[in-house]
Design a protein around this motif. Structure first.
Motif, PDB file in Angstrom:
ATOM      1  N   THR A 195     -13.125   9.138   5.403  1.00  0.00           N
ATOM      2  CA  THR A 195     -13.223  10.708   4.270  1.00  0.00           C
ATOM      3  C   THR A 195     -12.582  11.366   3.200  1.00  0.00           C
ATOM      4  OG1 THR A 195     -12.513  12.224   6.143  1.00  0.00           O
ATOM      5  CG2 THR A 195     -14.943  10.777   6.747  1.00  0.00           C
ATOM      6  N   LYS A 196     -11.121  10.888   2.844  1.00  0.00           N
ATOM      7  CA  LYS A 196     -10.579  11.427   1.812  1.00  0.00           C
ATOM      8  C   LYS A 196     -10.112  10.303   1.003  1.00  0.00           C
ATOM      9  CE  LYS A 196      -8.909  15.658   4.987  1.00  0.00           C
ATOM     10  NZ  LYS A 196      -7.971  15.745   5.644  1.00  0.00           N
ATOM     11  N   PRO A 197      -9.578  10.726   0.031  1.00  0.00           N
ATOM     12  CA  PRO A 197      -9.234  10.121  -0.842  1.00  0.00           C
ATOM     13  C   PRO A 197      -7.970   9.604  -0.344  1.00  0.00           C
ATOM     14  CG  PRO A 197      -9.558  12.080  -1.531  1.00  0.00           C
ATOM     15  CD  PRO A 197      -9.840  12.109  -0.227  1.00  0.00           C
ATOM     16  N   HIS A 198      -7.397   8.043  -1.080  1.00  0.00           N
ATOM     17  CA  HIS A 198      -5.806   7.756  -0.573  1.00  0.00           C
ATOM     18  C   HIS A 198      -5.930   7.204  -1.727  1.00  0.00           C
ATOM     19  CE1 HIS A 198      -5.791   9.096   3.457  1.00  0.00           C
ATOM     20  NE2 HIS A 198      -7.819   8.274   3.688  1.00  0.00           N
ATOM     21  N   TYR A 199      -4.277   6.943  -2.666  1.00  0.00           N
ATOM     22  CA  TYR A 199      -4.499   6.442  -3.967  1.00  0.00           C
ATOM     23  C   TYR A 199      -3.491   5.827  -3.866  1.00  0.00           C
ATOM     24  CZ  TYR A 199      -7.352  10.940  -5.112  1.00  0.00           C
ATOM     25  OH  TYR A 199      -8.740  11.274  -4.944  1.00  0.00           O
ATOM     26  N   GLY A 200      -3.341   4.914  -3.143  1.00  0.00           N
ATOM     27  CA  GLY A 200      -2.373   4.277  -2.504  1.00  0.00           C
ATOM     28  C   GLY A 200      -1.597   2.872  -3.787  1.00  0.00           C
ATOM     29  N   VAL A 220      -5.517   4.443  12.518  1.00  0.00           N
ATOM     30  CA  VAL A 220      -4.375   3.944  11.634  1.00  0.00           C
ATOM     31  C   VAL A 220      -4.396   5.991  11.466  1.00  0.00           C
ATOM     32  CG1 VAL A 220      -3.694   3.447  10.014  1.00  0.00           C
ATOM     33  CG2 VAL A 220      -4.872   1.993  11.809  1.00  0.00           C
ATOM     34  N   GLY A 221      -3.324   6.046  11.160  1.00  0.00           N
ATOM     35  CA  GLY A 221      -3.229   7.142  10.194  1.00  0.00           C
ATOM     36  C   GLY A 221      -2.774   7.257   9.245  1.00  0.00           C
ATOM     37  N   LEU A 222      -3.222   8.291   8.098  1.00  0.00           N
ATOM     38  CA  LEU A 222      -2.965   7.515   6.663  1.00  0.00           C
ATOM     39  C   LEU A 222      -2.087   8.879   6.257  1.00  0.00           C
ATOM     40  CD1 LEU A 222      -5.476   5.856   6.753  1.00  0.00           C
ATOM     41  CD2 LEU A 222      -4.829   4.571   5.022  1.00  0.00           C
ATOM     42  N   ASN A 235      -4.451  14.803   2.135  1.00  0.00           N
ATOM     43  CA  ASN A 235      -5.227  14.113   2.353  1.00  0.00           C
ATOM     44  C   ASN A 235      -5.003  13.507   3.866  1.00  0.00           C
ATOM     45  OD1 ASN A 235      -6.299  14.186   0.276  1.00  0.00           O
ATOM     46  ND2 ASN A 235      -5.580  12.420  -0.920  1.00  0.00           N
ATOM     47  N   ASP A 236      -4.033  13.811   4.770  1.00  0.00           N
ATOM     48  CA  ASP A 236      -3.669  13.172   5.978  1.00  0.00           C
ATOM     49  C   ASP A 236      -5.457  12.916   6.644  1.00  0.00           C
ATOM     50  OD1 ASP A 236      -2.908  12.860   8.778  1.00  0.00           O
ATOM     51  OD2 ASP A 236      -1.142  14.062   8.820  1.00  0.00           O
ATOM     52  N   GLU A 237      -5.714  11.862   7.348  1.00  0.00           N
ATOM     53  CA  GLU A 237      -5.872  11.282   8.122  1.00  0.00           C
ATOM     54  C   GLU A 237      -6.195  10.702   9.457  1.00  0.00           C
ATOM     55  OE1 GLU A 237     -10.660   9.971   7.310  1.00  0.00           O
ATOM     56  OE2 GLU A 237      -9.281   9.514   5.049  1.00  0.00           O
ATOM     57  N   VAL A 238      -6.699  10.429  10.265  1.00  0.00           N
ATOM     58  CA  VAL A 238      -6.876   8.974  11.346  1.00  0.00           C
ATOM     59  C   VAL A 238      -8.474   8.369  11.036  1.00  0.00           C
ATOM     60  CG1 VAL A 238      -6.430   8.083  12.988  1.00  0.00           C
ATOM     61  CG2 VAL A 238      -4.877  10.622  12.936  1.00  0.00           C
ATOM     62  N   SER A 268     -13.623  10.992  -4.406  1.00  0.00           N
ATOM     63  CA  SER A 268     -14.054  10.340  -3.458  1.00  0.00           C
ATOM     64  C   SER A 268     -15.024  10.430  -2.634  1.00  0.00           C
ATOM     65  CB  SER A 268     -12.621  10.680  -2.658  1.00  0.00           C
ATOM     66  OG  SER A 268     -13.370  10.264  -0.898  1.00  0.00           O
ATOM     67  N   VAL A 269     -15.571   8.884  -1.627  1.00  0.00           N
ATOM     68  CA  VAL A 269     -17.134   9.900  -1.156  1.00  0.00           C
ATOM     69  C   VAL A 269     -16.772   9.327   0.624  1.00  0.00           C
ATOM     70  CG1 VAL A 269     -19.512   9.235  -1.095  1.00  0.00           C
ATOM     71  CG2 VAL A 269     -18.485   9.635  -3.434  1.00  0.00           C
ATOM     72  N   PRO A 270     -16.709   9.564   1.626  1.00  0.00           N
ATOM     73  CA  PRO A 270     -16.768   9.326   2.818  1.00  0.00           C
ATOM     74  C   PRO A 270     -17.768   7.621   3.030  1.00  0.00           C
ATOM     75  CG  PRO A 270     -17.118  12.083   2.450  1.00  0.00           C
ATOM     76  CD  PRO A 270     -17.296  11.346   0.832  1.00  0.00           C
ATOM     77  N   GLY A 271     -16.787   6.870   3.358  1.00  0.00           N
ATOM     78  CA  GLY A 271     -17.578   6.295   3.646  1.00  0.00           C
ATOM     79  C   GLY A 271     -17.050   4.522   3.883  1.00  0.00           C
ATOM     80  N   ILE A 272     -16.889   3.682   4.318  1.00  0.00           N
ATOM     81  CA  ILE A 272     -16.436   2.597   4.683  1.00  0.00           C
ATOM     82  C   ILE A 272     -15.887   1.695   3.472  1.00  0.00           C
ATOM     83  CG2 ILE A 272     -16.649   0.253   6.281  1.00  0.00           C
ATOM     84  CD1 ILE A 272     -19.002   1.360   7.936  1.00  0.00           C
ATOM     85  N   TYR A 273     -14.862   1.092   3.878  1.00  0.00           N
ATOM     86  CA  TYR A 273     -13.838   0.888   2.189  1.00  0.00           C
ATOM     87  C   TYR A 273     -12.835  -0.466   3.233  1.00  0.00           C
ATOM     88  CZ  TYR A 273     -15.574   4.641  -0.298  1.00  0.00           C
ATOM     89  OH  TYR A 273     -16.167   5.833  -0.737  1.00  0.00           O
TER      90      TYR A 273
END
Length: 543
Positions: free
Chosen positions: A140-145, A113-115, A121-124, A92-97
């Motif tokens: 800024t964090k990974p999210h493995y949806g 949006v909160g994820l 990995n909680d972030e808004v 995971s690399v902070p960036g626009i996704y």
């Protein structure tokens, strides 16, 4: 995941080839050339680790650990053919996704949006763009949806609060008390991300005094039994002396017309509500118009109180004392309450509610709520109250509360009859500094900022007679001359801290004027000292 483990399992087949693949490239070893699974794992890790620039490999026993090389973010596919399932390595690399969601209908550009709510990995994130089933943001964090369901929630904004408000008031009303009919409709409803405008109108049945709202008629409370000071012909009834007219088709904005004949008034004298007394128009120095709204939670105001378990005696205002009440579980410290009957009441403050006391746990008739109260609040008069006397948040007399947000507009105000006030005819104003003014005795000069409210005086200056000693009565004698017949007035102040003055005109009989007025603001007033004085020189002595 930036790393994974791949296990090598011995197949007991000399012709079997064991492979470690990285993005379809890698190395293989035939089982016939190895001693055991650990030997194969060690040799594969060394071969792939040397040949691949994507991953670094190490082994422990029959397990190979494969990790992304520094600077490699993936995705990199890793697999073996004799042990673990394939794995995809990514960092995971902070960036626009761009994230995929089940529905993007409630997501707008600029929303937050909160994820992964409640996880590590909680972030808004702030939404930069929205597409069908997707939104783009800076993460800024990974999210493995793709591995498991992720909770994704839009942080509420003005449009969400507006919809909830409209639903609870109009679409699906659910008040805190009773049943509420469909008495309101949305005249206008607009929302943005930062604002909401909801304009309502009454749609209940149209009655004589307006439309019904919340199950009760919206009307002016003119019942004689609800008035503190009455304008009426007879008890609990109104005639020509008070006219109230409901305007045809009145809706949410209601208009009423009132007529107050000040020449023929009656009211309660000094708080005595047992009988009405005539009110001379000459005694009227200030008029209060009290408007009380009826669109209110009266049930809650009645419920939030109790009843006296034991009677209490009258105490001086401000006295703090312990009361014993029944059904007082909803009385809260810091709130004011009314105690009384439909005819007389007292205002108290609840300082503390110590809860339910049970002298005999097996006998509920002995139980009571123990409260500390302060008597005689808001200039009310403490009374003796018998057991069972009602205590509630709304007035026991008027049936209304005083902490409800509302407004009233007064227009087309007209006054008929003799409205002239004669003060000195066309005499010019003479300031206290005028050379024609001569002072004898002890006088003090005062101006703005001198420590007392001189802003009331003409040009901001005044003179005050100074005391000769502590027992000085401060008698003032004013000599003046005016050539024509005139009335003589005294400009003064009426209020709770004012007393009486005695006035003699030209050495005649003294007349006493009471300047006391039971009004919390006080009032600047003109007191008539004499009428139709002939032209010439006169003397007014005030003490």
């Amino acid at each position: 995941m930036p790393s994974c483990e791949q296990a090598i399992w011995w197949q007991d087949d000399p012709n079997f080839w064991h492979y470690l693949l990285v993005n379809n490239g890698g190395a293989g070893i035939q089982e016939a050339g190895a001693t055991d699974a650990a030997d194969i794992a060690s040799r594969l890790a060394s071969m792939v680790g040397i040949s691949s620039w994507l991953v670094d490999c190490s082994s422990s026993g029959n397990v190979i650990t494969v990790a992304l090389e520094p600077g490699v973010n993936g995705p990199v596919e890793v697999s073996t053919n004799s042990g673990s399932a394939p794995a995809t390595l990514s960092r995971s690399v902070p960036g626009i996704y761009t994230a995929q969601v089940a529905s993007s209908a409630e997501i707008r550009v600029g929303d937050y949006v909160g994820l992964d709510i409640g996880s590590a990995n909680d972030e808004v994130v702030k939404v930069l763009a929205v597409g069908p089933g997707t939104f783009t943001a800076y993460f800024t964090k990974p999210h493995y949806g793709k591995l498991y369901n992720i909770q994704c929630r839009v942080v509420p904004r003005a449009r969400h609060f507006g919809r909830v408000l409209k639903s609870r008031i109009v679409d699906a009303p659910s008040p805190d008390y009773g049943e509420q009919p469909s008495s309101l409709a949305a005249e206008q409803f607009t929302t943005t991300n930062t604002s909401c405008e909801l304009k309502l109108r009454l749609v209940g049945p149209l009655g004589a005094y307006g439309r019904d709202a919340n199950g009760m008629p919206v009307r002016v409370s003119v019942g004689g039994e609800n008035q503190i000071v009455r304008i009426e012909n007879k008890d609990d009834a109104f005639g020509a002396t008070s006219l109230v007219t409901g305007v045809e088709g009145a809706g949410n904005a209601r208009v009423y017309r009132f007529t107050f004949p000040f020449a023929s008034l009656s009211g309660y004298l000094n708080g005595d509500r047992t009988a009405l007394a005539p009110v001379p128009s000459s005694d009227i120095v200030k008029i209060h118009l009290t408007f009380a709204p009826r669109f209110e939670d009266v049930e809650a105001g009645l419920r939030e109180g109790g009843r006296l378990k034991e009677g209490v005696t009258a105490s001086p205002p401000g006295t703090e004392e312990e009361w014993h009440l029944a059904d007082a579980d909803q009385m809260l410290a810091g709130r004011k309450y009314y105690v009384g009957t439909p005819d007389v009441e007292e205002r108290i403050s609840c300082l503390a509610n110590f809860g339910l006391m049970k002298p005999d746990p097996d006998d509920p008739t002995t139980w009571y709520y123990r409260l500390l109260v302060r008597r005689g609040e808001d200039s009310s008069t403490p009374q003796s109250w018998t057991p069972g006397t009602r205590i509630q948040r709304i007035s026991t007399i008027t049936g209304t509360r005083s902490d409800i947000e509302w407004q009233v507009r007064i227009s087309n105000l007209t006054v008929t009859g003799d409205r002239t006030l004669k003060v000195g005819g066309d005499a010019p104003r003479i300031e206290e500094s005028d050379g024609r003014c001569c002072y004898e005795g002890f006088w003090e000069n005062y101006a703005y900022g001198a420590g007392w409210p001189t802003q009331w005086w003409s040009l901001g200056h005044a003179k005050r007679c100074a005391p000769n000693d502590t027992q000085d009565q401060r008698t003032v004698t004013i000599r003046y001359s005016y050539p024509r017949e005139h009335d003589l007035y005294l400009g003064t102040w009426l209020g709770r801290d004012a007393g009486r003055i005695e006035v003699r005109i030209d050495g005649g009989a003294p007349a006493v004027h009471d300047l006391y007025l039971n009004d919390y603001n006080g009032l600047a007033a003109m007191k008539e000292l004499a009428a139709a004085l002939p032209g010439g020189t006169h003397t007014a002595e005030i003490r």
